[in-house]
Design an enzyme around this catalytic site. Sequence first.
Site, PDB file in Angstrom:
ATOM      1  N   GLY A  13     -19.714  43.348 -18.530  1.00  0.00           N
ATOM      2  CA  GLY A  13     -18.199  43.485 -18.673  1.00  0.00           C
ATOM      3  C   GLY A  13     -17.791  41.711 -17.841  1.00  0.00           C
ATOM      4  CG  ASN A  14     -14.203  39.619 -19.059  1.00  0.00           C
ATOM      5  OD1 ASN A  14     -13.805  39.788 -18.578  1.00  0.00           O
ATOM      6  ND2 ASN A  14     -15.046  39.433 -20.240  1.00  0.00           N
ATOM      7  NE  ARG A  15     -14.514  37.504 -11.065  1.00  0.00           N
ATOM      8  CZ  ARG A  15     -14.811  36.571 -10.164  1.00  0.00           C
ATOM      9  NH1 ARG A  15     -16.022  37.333 -10.411  1.00  0.00           N
ATOM     10  NH2 ARG A  15     -13.919  35.476 -10.266  1.00  0.00           N
TER      11      ARG A  15
END
Length: 431
Positions: free
Chosen positions: A243-245
């Site tokens: 995923g990412n932030r």
Amino acid sequence: MSLSGKKIILGVSGSIAAYKAALIVRGLVKAGAEVKVLMTKAATDFISPLTLATLSKHAVTTSVHDGESWNNHVALGLWADAMLVAPATATTLGKMANGICDSAIVAVYLSARCPVFFAPAMDLDMWAHPATKRNVDLLKSYGNHLIDVGTGELASGLSGAGRLAEPEDIIELLSAFMARTQDAEQGMKGARDESPFGPPTSPSLRAAGAKKMAEREQDLANQTILITAGPTYEDLDPVRYLGNRSTGRMGIALAEAAAARGAKVDLVLGPTELTTEQDGITVHNVRSAREMHAVSVLKWRTANAAILAAAVADYRPSRTEAGKIKKKDGPLTVKLVRNPDIAAELGQEKKPHQRLVGFALETENGVENARGKLKKKNFDFIVLNSPNDKGAAFGHATNKIQLVTGNKVTDFELKPKAAVAHDILDALVGL
Ligand code: C5P
């Protein structure tokens, strides 16, 4: 960043984030402000008045009277050029919103004639509670300025929305606001439009701001807008993902601003704790890039415009294991394959009446790379932000953008994401 000669009252209430008040005082003083600190009793359990008195070089007020003498809250309210309540707890917000005057902060707040800013800090469920939301809305409706919470790790160990905005962001916003108000008072062109908190507070400017808001009011009526927001999660196995932030906050702010201006919004939202319940917005919750792609392609057929604010994973694991991947000796190799490029596909299918806006997050050669994407994905313009800018991009309540077209770059200053959303929509309407 200058607050030279500005008189600022800082109200500190009793949150674990109260320790950050020391950084706020130091930052304000460094920017040239004269600071007087008020604390609730609860705040003194988290940080010592002596610390804040030393940093501000003024005695700290902790109550309206100390048994022997009365602290003149009216005079203090009139002294200040701005009042900032940070951290503002759920209790202090509630008391300010409802005029419950049992602390020096609320007494001064009720007497103050200057702009008031409040930066809440609390646990995610407290922040999400309808009572808190109502108090925040009430405070905003009185003309006070919310410095929105950040997202991330909280004192409870949970993670989500509720963190005090970063002290540097708070000071940056305050400086920008004061500079603009000063420009506006001196009659400088453009000052109204650039105020980081929307319409400034002097009566004539407020009237001009209100006129602009009224014109804006329904300028997206009868328009259907597709907005993608948030991260995507690409599953490796039943418990792990790539995923990412991204928090989705910018896309949600865009959806809310567009709906407020009369649009019918389809918000395709990746996995995030944030959401919206505003009228006019249909939220389509998705997880992976492929899910986001499927819904977006469908909704694009009937949309007048799309704003693609999602941080879509470019790659996904070539397969999602049915069971949890077991650890073995030695390294593990995961093969990644390309995800569909939603933006490029919508760009290809774009009809003459449709408008397409993309986002770009670049660490270097921002404008040049953005122009490349603009062409490749057939965007009408691109919103460029850089994680190198303080207070901008992922996880922040604020953002600092440039709007890039084929031949023009427009710079904007650091603003709350809600104000940034209106700038982007103004540009869209301008097309
Ligand atoms: O190529 P890059 O990922 O930098 O492009 C960013 C823009 O393209 C953003 O507007 C993003 O939402 C969109 N995008 C997309 N689908 C992808 C990758 C990016 O819609 N697979």
